[in-house]
Design a protein around this motif. Structure first.
Motif, PDB file in Angstrom:
ATOM      1  N   MET A   1       8.584  -3.012   5.256  1.00 11.10           N
ATOM      2  CA  MET A   1       7.900  -2.362   4.138  1.00 11.10           C
ATOM      3  C   MET A   1       7.817  -1.295   4.465  1.00 11.10           C
ATOM      4  O   MET A   1       7.636  -0.583   5.354  1.00 11.10           O
ATOM      5  CB  MET A   1       6.506  -3.076   3.721  1.00 11.10           C
ATOM      6  N   GLN A   2       8.638  -0.283   3.424  1.00 10.53           N
ATOM      7  CA  GLN A   2       8.503   1.118   3.599  1.00 10.53           C
ATOM      8  C   GLN A   2       7.211   1.792   3.157  1.00 10.53           C
ATOM      9  O   GLN A   2       6.577   1.488   2.047  1.00 10.53           O
ATOM     10  CB  GLN A   2       9.558   1.895   2.845  1.00 10.53           C
ATOM     11  N   VAL A   3       6.728   2.896   3.795  1.00  3.95           N
ATOM     12  CA  VAL A   3       5.494   3.423   3.054  1.00  3.95           C
ATOM     13  C   VAL A   3       5.679   4.929   3.445  1.00  3.95           C
ATOM     14  O   VAL A   3       6.262   5.609   4.274  1.00  3.95           O
ATOM     15  CB  VAL A   3       4.324   3.169   4.220  1.00  3.95           C
ATOM     16  N   GLY A   4       5.233   5.922   2.200  1.00  3.02           N
ATOM     17  CA  GLY A   4       5.531   7.202   2.555  1.00  3.02           C
ATOM     18  C   GLY A   4       4.863   8.111   1.183  1.00  3.02           C
ATOM     19  O   GLY A   4       3.828   7.485   0.632  1.00  3.02           O
ATOM     20  N   ILE A   5       5.590   9.081   1.130  1.00  4.24           N
ATOM     21  CA  ILE A   5       4.987  10.045  -0.211  1.00  4.24           C
ATOM     22  C   ILE A   5       5.573   9.630  -1.307  1.00  4.24           C
ATOM     23  O   ILE A   5       6.742   9.459  -1.884  1.00  4.24           O
ATOM     24  CB  ILE A   5       5.443  11.430   0.311  1.00  4.24           C
ATOM     25  N   ASP A   6       4.702   9.039  -2.324  1.00  5.47           N
ATOM     26  CA  ASP A   6       5.065   8.619  -3.580  1.00  5.47           C
ATOM     27  C   ASP A   6       5.069  10.018  -4.884  1.00  5.47           C
ATOM     28  O   ASP A   6       5.671  10.063  -5.705  1.00  5.47           O
ATOM     29  CB  ASP A   6       4.230   7.737  -4.359  1.00  5.47           C
ATOM     30  N   GLN A   7       3.911  10.992  -4.610  1.00  6.04           N
ATOM     31  CA  GLN A   7       3.650  11.857  -5.596  1.00  6.04           C
ATOM     32  C   GLN A   7       3.369  12.771  -4.962  1.00  6.04           C
ATOM     33  O   GLN A   7       2.558  13.066  -3.698  1.00  6.04           O
ATOM     34  CB  GLN A   7       2.501  11.480  -6.500  1.00  6.04           C
ATOM     35  N   GLY A 117      -4.066  13.548   8.404  1.00  4.75           N
ATOM     36  CA  GLY A 117      -4.624  12.430   7.510  1.00  4.75           C
ATOM     37  C   GLY A 117      -3.258  11.528   6.741  1.00  4.75           C
ATOM     38  O   GLY A 117      -3.835  10.485   6.426  1.00  4.75           O
ATOM     39  N   ILE A 118      -2.167  12.023   6.779  1.00  2.07           N
ATOM     40  CA  ILE A 118      -1.089  11.392   6.399  1.00  2.07           C
ATOM     41  C   ILE A 118      -0.735  10.149   7.291  1.00  2.07           C
ATOM     42  O   ILE A 118      -0.493   9.003   6.953  1.00  2.07           O
ATOM     43  CB  ILE A 118       0.116  12.397   6.397  1.00  2.07           C
ATOM     44  N   MET A 119      -0.846  10.607   8.715  1.00  3.10           N
ATOM     45  CA  MET A 119      -0.804   9.398   9.664  1.00  3.10           C
ATOM     46  C   MET A 119      -1.538   8.078   9.428  1.00  3.10           C
ATOM     47  O   MET A 119      -1.412   6.876   9.521  1.00  3.10           O
ATOM     48  CB  MET A 119      -0.769   9.987  10.892  1.00  3.10           C
ATOM     49  N   ARG A 122      -0.775   6.445   6.288  1.00  5.48           N
ATOM     50  CA  ARG A 122       0.243   5.467   6.460  1.00  5.48           C
ATOM     51  C   ARG A 122      -0.109   4.193   7.024  1.00  5.48           C
ATOM     52  O   ARG A 122       0.207   2.951   6.474  1.00  5.48           O
ATOM     53  CB  ARG A 122       1.383   6.258   7.279  1.00  5.48           C
ATOM     54  N   ASP A 123      -0.784   4.189   7.953  1.00  2.00           N
ATOM     55  CA  ASP A 123      -1.332   3.106   8.704  1.00  2.00           C
ATOM     56  C   ASP A 123      -2.117   2.273   7.755  1.00  2.00           C
ATOM     57  O   ASP A 123      -2.225   1.115   7.932  1.00  2.00           O
ATOM     58  CB  ASP A 123      -2.076   3.392  10.150  1.00  2.00           C
ATOM     59  N   LYS A 163       1.964   5.657  -0.317  1.00  2.00           N
ATOM     60  CA  LYS A 163       1.803   4.223  -0.872  1.00  2.00           C
ATOM     61  C   LYS A 163       2.981   3.585  -0.358  1.00  2.00           C
ATOM     62  O   LYS A 163       4.085   4.025   0.098  1.00  2.00           O
ATOM     63  CB  LYS A 163       1.667   4.172  -2.468  1.00  2.00           C
ATOM     64  N   ALA A 164       2.928   2.182  -0.672  1.00  2.00           N
ATOM     65  CA  ALA A 164       4.214   1.375  -0.178  1.00  2.00           C
ATOM     66  C   ALA A 164       5.342   1.591  -1.434  1.00  2.00           C
ATOM     67  O   ALA A 164       5.019   2.020  -2.495  1.00  2.00           O
ATOM     68  CB  ALA A 164       3.709  -0.091  -0.134  1.00  2.00           C
TER      69      ALA A 164
END
Length: 387
Positions: A1-7, A117-119, A122-123, A163-164
């Motif tokens: 599953m990829q997680v990252g920046i959506d907006q 915060g991003i890390m 992500r988790d 988000k995923a």
């Protein structure tokens, strides 16, 4: 599953200072600021804009396009906090009318706060794939009128939905980090402006980049030439430029060319807005996305640095069709809408913003309709209104 920046959402206040005007007022050669520092303008926050209001405004850019009921986490990274106890995120959560079950808090480690915060987000999403997280970096960089750091000030906020199955950037596994207890930059509790050892801080920044970038390549086996772009925390553009020059020194001409061109694209907004501390790296990302053409799956390297000091390097992959989820015209109009201040106007607004307004005195904003702003305190409780 990829997680990252959506907006991604962006906000900067509606006033700026031109670096040529500032140079003339300080009896400096304008090229010292334009070329030596790499800045054209810097945004100026008046008394009605702070880390909270800017964070609200940045998030409004995409809020109506997401499922609010799926937001499970809200994190604000800032070193311009408005309270010694209550998190900026609680004010923002209330203004955005997010659900009561959202976990929310504030993170501080100088300019590293948003990356932290991003890390965390992500988790969190990896464990809760049906939830999303909002991460905001929001800061006002202040060193004081007629100080050595004056030209590296600025104000603004970046907000991201993590988000995923993201639509903009998927965060890759792995990172390299380095931390040391040093005194290159700090802001004591009794000071509204930062204390900085400028030359020392520049040297530490470059050292931390070299250590984390080298460690990341060794850890992953990724080569410099594998990156489409390298992004940097930009307290001022010339600092990132020096790091980028070191990174590409031994590379072939093709690699040098595309990493240099994409650095220029990534620095475009920073040159106009100035230093926004925790969000500066992510303003670089936004500038790259909106000012360069990137192929699907392009590998983007990100160097985050927070004085004191914490450095980290990680990477992500561009998602096909990312352009559809940007707000390029709106972001560029926001930068263009700003009112140019004379130097006396800037100095008055800057110094006034260092002082807390009189309690029970309602402040008025000159921003456009729909913008959130700090309206002062009522019985010592901070008030935020939407114009």
């Amino acid at each position: 599953m990829q997680v990252g920046i959506d907006q991604i959402g962006f906000y900067t206040p509606n006033k700026y200072v031109d670096m040529v005007d500032l140079a003339h007022a300080r009896n400096e050669d304008p090229n010292k600021f334009l070329i030596g520092i790499g800045q054209n303008k810097m945004s100026v926050a008046d008394q009605t804009q702070d880390a909270v209001s800017m964070g609200i405004n940045a998030t409004l850019r995409y809020l109506d396009q997401i499922a609010r009921e799926r937001v499970g986490l809200l994190i604000v990274g800032t070193e311009s906090s408005v309270d010694q106890s209550k998190s900026a995120s609680l004010f923002i959560k209330s203004a955005l009318a997010l659900p009561a079950n959202v976990r929310t808090f504030e993170v501080k480690e100088a300019c590293f706060g948003m990356t932290a915060g991003i890390m965390i987000a992500r988790d969190y999403v990896r464990l809760h794939p049906h939830h999303s997280a909002i991460v905001i970096g929001s800061d006002i960089a202040r060193y004081g009128v007629n100080t050595g750091g004056e030209v590296t000030q600025g104000a603004g906020s970046i907000s991201m939905l993590i988000k995923a199955d993201p639509q903009i950037l998927a965060i890759n596994n792995g990172h390299s980090s380095h931390s040391e207890d040093i005194n290159d930059f700090w802001r004591p509790n009794d000071s509204a402006v930062a204390v900085v050892d400028g030359k020392y801080s520049k040297n530490v920044y470059l050292d931390f980049f070299k250590q984390t970038f080298t460690a990341y390549r060794k850890q992953t086996g990724i080569k410099t030439s594998d990156f489409t772009a390298l992004l940097y925390h930009l307290p001022f553009v010339k600092m990132g430029f020096k790091a980028n020059e070191w990174a590409i020194t031994a590379q072939d001409e093709k690699t040098k060319k595309h990493l240099t061109e994409n650095f220029t694209a990534a620095a475009r907004y920073g040159k106009e807005v100035g230093n926004i501390y925790t969000a500066s790296l992510y303003l670089s990302l936004l500038s790259l996305l909106e000012n360069a053409k990137l192929p699907a799956n392009a590998k983007i390297g990100l160097f985050s640095y927070g004085s004191g000091a914490m450095g980290e390097f990680y990477s992500g992959q561009i998602v096909k069709g990312y352009e559809k989820n940007l707000h390029t015209n709106a972001d560029q109009k926001m930068i263009a809408r700003r009112q140019k201040l004379t130097i006396p106007e800037y100095e008055k607004i800057f110094n006034q913003a260092l002082e807390s307004p009189q309690d029970n005195l309602e402040l008025q904003s000159d921003e456009q309709t729909g913008t959130w702003y700090f309206a002062g305190t009522k019985n010592r409780i901070r008030q935020y209104f939407q114009k």
